[in-house]
Design a protein around this motif. Sequence first.
Motif, PDB file in Angstrom:
ATOM      1  N   ARG A 157     -43.165  55.060 -10.261  1.00 35.55           N
ATOM      2  CA  ARG A 157     -42.401  55.860 -11.211  1.00 35.55           C
ATOM      3  C   ARG A 157     -40.916  55.519 -11.220  1.00 35.55           C
ATOM      4  NH1 ARG A 157     -45.112  56.729 -15.001  1.00 35.55           N
ATOM      5  NH2 ARG A 157     -43.425  58.089 -15.733  1.00 35.55           N
ATOM      6  N   ASP A 158     -40.528  54.433 -10.566  1.00 36.75           N
ATOM      7  CA  ASP A 158     -39.134  54.006 -10.587  1.00 36.75           C
ATOM      8  C   ASP A 158     -38.820  53.326 -11.909  1.00 36.75           C
ATOM      9  OD1 ASP A 158     -38.408  54.978  -8.127  1.00 36.75           O
ATOM     10  OD2 ASP A 158     -38.981  53.161  -7.051  1.00 36.75           O
ATOM     11  N   SER A 159     -37.596  53.504 -12.376  1.00 33.65           N
ATOM     12  CA  SER A 159     -37.135  52.903 -13.623  1.00 33.65           C
ATOM     13  C   SER A 159     -36.281  51.679 -13.323  1.00 33.65           C
ATOM     14  CB  SER A 159     -36.334  53.912 -14.448  1.00 33.65           C
ATOM     15  OG  SER A 159     -35.717  53.293 -15.567  1.00 33.65           O
ATOM     16  N   PHE A 160     -36.456  50.658 -14.111  1.00 35.93           N
ATOM     17  CA  PHE A 160     -35.716  49.400 -13.921  1.00 35.93           C
ATOM     18  C   PHE A 160     -34.216  49.628 -13.997  1.00 35.93           C
ATOM     19  CE2 PHE A 160     -33.771  45.513 -15.622  1.00 35.93           C
ATOM     20  CZ  PHE A 160     -34.246  44.557 -14.746  1.00 35.93           C
ATOM     21  N   PHE A 161     -33.769  50.441 -14.933  1.00 35.33           N
ATOM     22  CA  PHE A 161     -32.342  50.634 -15.143  1.00 35.33           C
ATOM     23  C   PHE A 161     -31.756  51.646 -14.162  1.00 35.33           C
ATOM     24  CE2 PHE A 161     -34.161  49.198 -19.159  1.00 35.33           C
ATOM     25  CZ  PHE A 161     -33.385  48.078 -19.389  1.00 35.33           C
ATOM     26  N   ASP A 162     -32.561  52.584 -13.672  1.00 35.26           N
ATOM     27  CA  ASP A 162     -32.069  53.499 -12.648  1.00 35.26           C
ATOM     28  C   ASP A 162     -31.855  52.785 -11.318  1.00 35.26           C
ATOM     29  OD1 ASP A 162     -32.090  55.560 -14.443  1.00 35.26           O
ATOM     30  OD2 ASP A 162     -34.016  56.400 -13.775  1.00 35.26           O
ATOM     31  N   LEU A 163     -32.540  51.665 -11.128  1.00 31.73           N
ATOM     32  CA  LEU A 163     -32.398  50.902  -9.885  1.00 31.73           C
ATOM     33  C   LEU A 163     -31.251  49.906  -9.949  1.00 31.73           C
ATOM     34  CD1 LEU A 163     -36.158  50.194  -9.070  1.00 31.73           C
ATOM     35  CD2 LEU A 163     -34.670  51.904  -8.029  1.00 31.73           C
ATOM     36  N   GLY A 164     -30.478  49.923 -11.037  1.00 29.40           N
ATOM     37  CA  GLY A 164     -29.338  49.019 -11.149  1.00 29.40           C
ATOM     38  C   GLY A 164     -29.517  47.911 -12.158  1.00 29.40           C
ATOM     39  N   THR A 191     -37.913  43.248 -25.689  1.00 27.74           N
ATOM     40  CA  THR A 191     -37.796  44.672 -26.017  1.00 27.74           C
ATOM     41  C   THR A 191     -38.774  45.522 -25.216  1.00 27.74           C
ATOM     42  OG1 THR A 191     -39.318  44.372 -27.882  1.00 27.74           O
ATOM     43  CG2 THR A 191     -36.962  44.206 -28.342  1.00 27.74           C
ATOM     44  N   ASP A 192     -39.859  44.928 -24.719  1.00 30.63           N
ATOM     45  CA  ASP A 192     -40.806  45.692 -23.906  1.00 30.63           C
ATOM     46  C   ASP A 192     -40.166  46.144 -22.595  1.00 30.63           C
ATOM     47  OD1 ASP A 192     -42.868  45.522 -25.744  1.00 30.63           O
ATOM     48  OD2 ASP A 192     -43.642  43.641 -24.926  1.00 30.63           O
ATOM     49  N   ILE A 193     -39.219  45.373 -22.079  1.00 31.88           N
ATOM     50  CA  ILE A 193     -38.540  45.778 -20.842  1.00 31.88           C
ATOM     51  C   ILE A 193     -37.754  47.063 -21.082  1.00 31.88           C
ATOM     52  CG2 ILE A 193     -36.963  45.041 -19.020  1.00 31.88           C
ATOM     53  CD1 ILE A 193     -39.500  43.407 -19.168  1.00 31.88           C
ATOM     54  N   PHE A 194     -37.198  47.216 -22.280  1.00 31.37           N
ATOM     55  CA  PHE A 194     -36.439  48.427 -22.600  1.00 31.37           C
ATOM     56  C   PHE A 194     -37.363  49.558 -23.062  1.00 31.37           C
ATOM     57  CE2 PHE A 194     -33.616  44.838 -23.097  1.00 31.37           C
ATOM     58  CZ  PHE A 194     -32.438  45.267 -22.508  1.00 31.37           C
ATOM     59  N   ARG A 195     -38.469  49.240 -23.694  1.00 38.74           N
ATOM     60  CA  ARG A 195     -39.414  50.276 -24.149  1.00 38.74           C
ATOM     61  C   ARG A 195     -40.199  50.867 -22.989  1.00 38.74           C
ATOM     62  NH1 ARG A 195     -43.259  47.445 -27.995  1.00 38.74           N
ATOM     63  NH2 ARG A 195     -44.228  49.511 -28.005  1.00 38.74           N
ATOM     64  N   PHE A 196     -40.472  50.052 -21.971  1.00 38.16           N
ATOM     65  CA  PHE A 196     -41.259  50.502 -20.819  1.00 38.16           C
ATOM     66  C   PHE A 196     -40.457  50.241 -19.540  1.00 38.16           C
ATOM     67  CE2 PHE A 196     -44.114  48.822 -24.107  1.00 38.16           C
ATOM     68  CZ  PHE A 196     -44.845  49.958 -24.424  1.00 38.16           C
ATOM     69  N   PRO A 197     -39.379  51.011 -19.304  1.00 35.19           N
ATOM     70  CA  PRO A 197     -38.559  50.755 -18.110  1.00 35.19           C
ATOM     71  C   PRO A 197     -39.209  51.202 -16.806  1.00 35.19           C
ATOM     72  CG  PRO A 197     -37.739  52.682 -19.281  1.00 35.19           C
ATOM     73  CD  PRO A 197     -38.831  52.108 -20.129  1.00 35.19           C
ATOM     74  N   VAL A 198     -40.197  52.109 -16.880  1.00 34.17           N
ATOM     75  CA  VAL A 198     -40.873  52.601 -15.673  1.00 34.17           C
ATOM     76  C   VAL A 198     -41.939  51.590 -15.252  1.00 34.17           C
ATOM     77  CG1 VAL A 198     -42.249  54.478 -14.697  1.00 34.17           C
ATOM     78  CG2 VAL A 198     -40.402  54.988 -16.308  1.00 34.17           C
ATOM     79  N   LEU A 199     -42.056  51.362 -13.954  1.00 32.63           N
ATOM     80  CA  LEU A 199     -42.934  50.311 -13.439  1.00 32.63           C
ATOM     81  C   LEU A 199     -44.379  50.509 -13.881  1.00 32.63           C
ATOM     82  CD1 LEU A 199     -43.433  47.830 -11.721  1.00 32.63           C
ATOM     83  CD2 LEU A 199     -43.546  49.306  -9.704  1.00 32.63           C
ATOM     84  N   GLU A 200     -44.907  51.723 -13.772  1.00 33.47           N
ATOM     85  CA  GLU A 200     -46.297  51.962 -14.155  1.00 33.47           C
ATOM     86  C   GLU A 200     -46.521  51.689 -15.638  1.00 33.47           C
ATOM     87  OE1 GLU A 200     -47.357  55.892 -13.017  1.00 33.47           O
ATOM     88  OE2 GLU A 200     -47.570  55.412 -10.882  1.00 33.47           O
ATOM     89  N   ASP A 201     -45.575  52.105 -16.477  1.00 35.85           N
ATOM     90  CA  ASP A 201     -45.722  51.884 -17.913  1.00 35.85           C
ATOM     91  C   ASP A 201     -45.658  50.400 -18.261  1.00 35.85           C
ATOM     92  OD1 ASP A 201     -45.810  54.630 -18.082  1.00 35.85           O
ATOM     93  OD2 ASP A 201     -43.694  54.843 -18.626  1.00 35.85           O
TER      94      ASP A 201
END
Length: 289
Positions: free
Chosen positions: A172-179, A204-214
């Motif tokens: 449930r970690d987000s790519f952008f919350d981790l820096g 754009t998928d990296i920004f649409r699905f920033p959470v690891l599971e998604d």
Amino acid sequence: MYRTGDLVRRRIDGRIDFIGRVDHQVKLRGFRIELGEIEAVLEDQTGVTQAVVVAREDQPGDIRLVGYYTSEAPLNEATVKAAMGADLPAFMVPTHLVRLETFPLTPNKKVDRKALPAPVAKKVAAPKPAAAPVVQAAPAVAAGTAQDSGRLQAQIAEIWSTVLGVADISGRDSFFDLGGHSLLAVQAHRSIRDELGAKGLSITDIFRFPVLEDLTARVAALTDPAAAAATTPVRSKAPAPVAAPAVAAPEPVAATAAAATPAPAVNDRAQARSDAMARRRAMRARRSA
């Protein structure tokens, strides 16, 4: 010469060597940032006694803002970042926050910014999210499919860890919350496509699905659509909300009681720094006029 704030040295032949800046202004991903403004906001946070912000390039081409602070007790990094984000744009919020017992000093008793330690790679503890709706798994899910999904998530997490320099990444970690930011998103996108064979994955998928599971579900859908459809969770209907009992409105409080409530204390250091930054901007405006 042009009052740009650049510190230069003129040679005998007339050439000019750039040495640095007379202030602590930096350029980060196209934005000119005054580090003193970030330090003032960080010092204004509850519990912070002194703060210093620097732009570090621990990896070539990856410049990040790191905030150092002293306090009597450790502070929650995610909470401090969220509070700073209310007063600063996202690109001015430090990627890492490091608590120090004391700041290293130069022989002139000033903060030695070059001696500040590099941030330790660790996972940021995010605030607890609200209770999610109950998820009921589909009845026909093979054990092998679940193992493949877990293996794929571990592979993407390893790519994130390499790009972000952060360990112990959960689903449930987000790519952008981790820096993460746009430049690191390009690196992660390239690595996922090349190493996992997800040729249909767009940036754009990296920004649409920033959470690891998604993002894992998205990559699985591109590499194995049949397996991704089998592992899609079925969300159960949320229970109907229960009407809250009527509560009588409280009696109005006298104005004298409200006036007697003491105002919250203001960090004198942060206020002084904010005033100094305002005077500096006014001086620059007068010079350019």
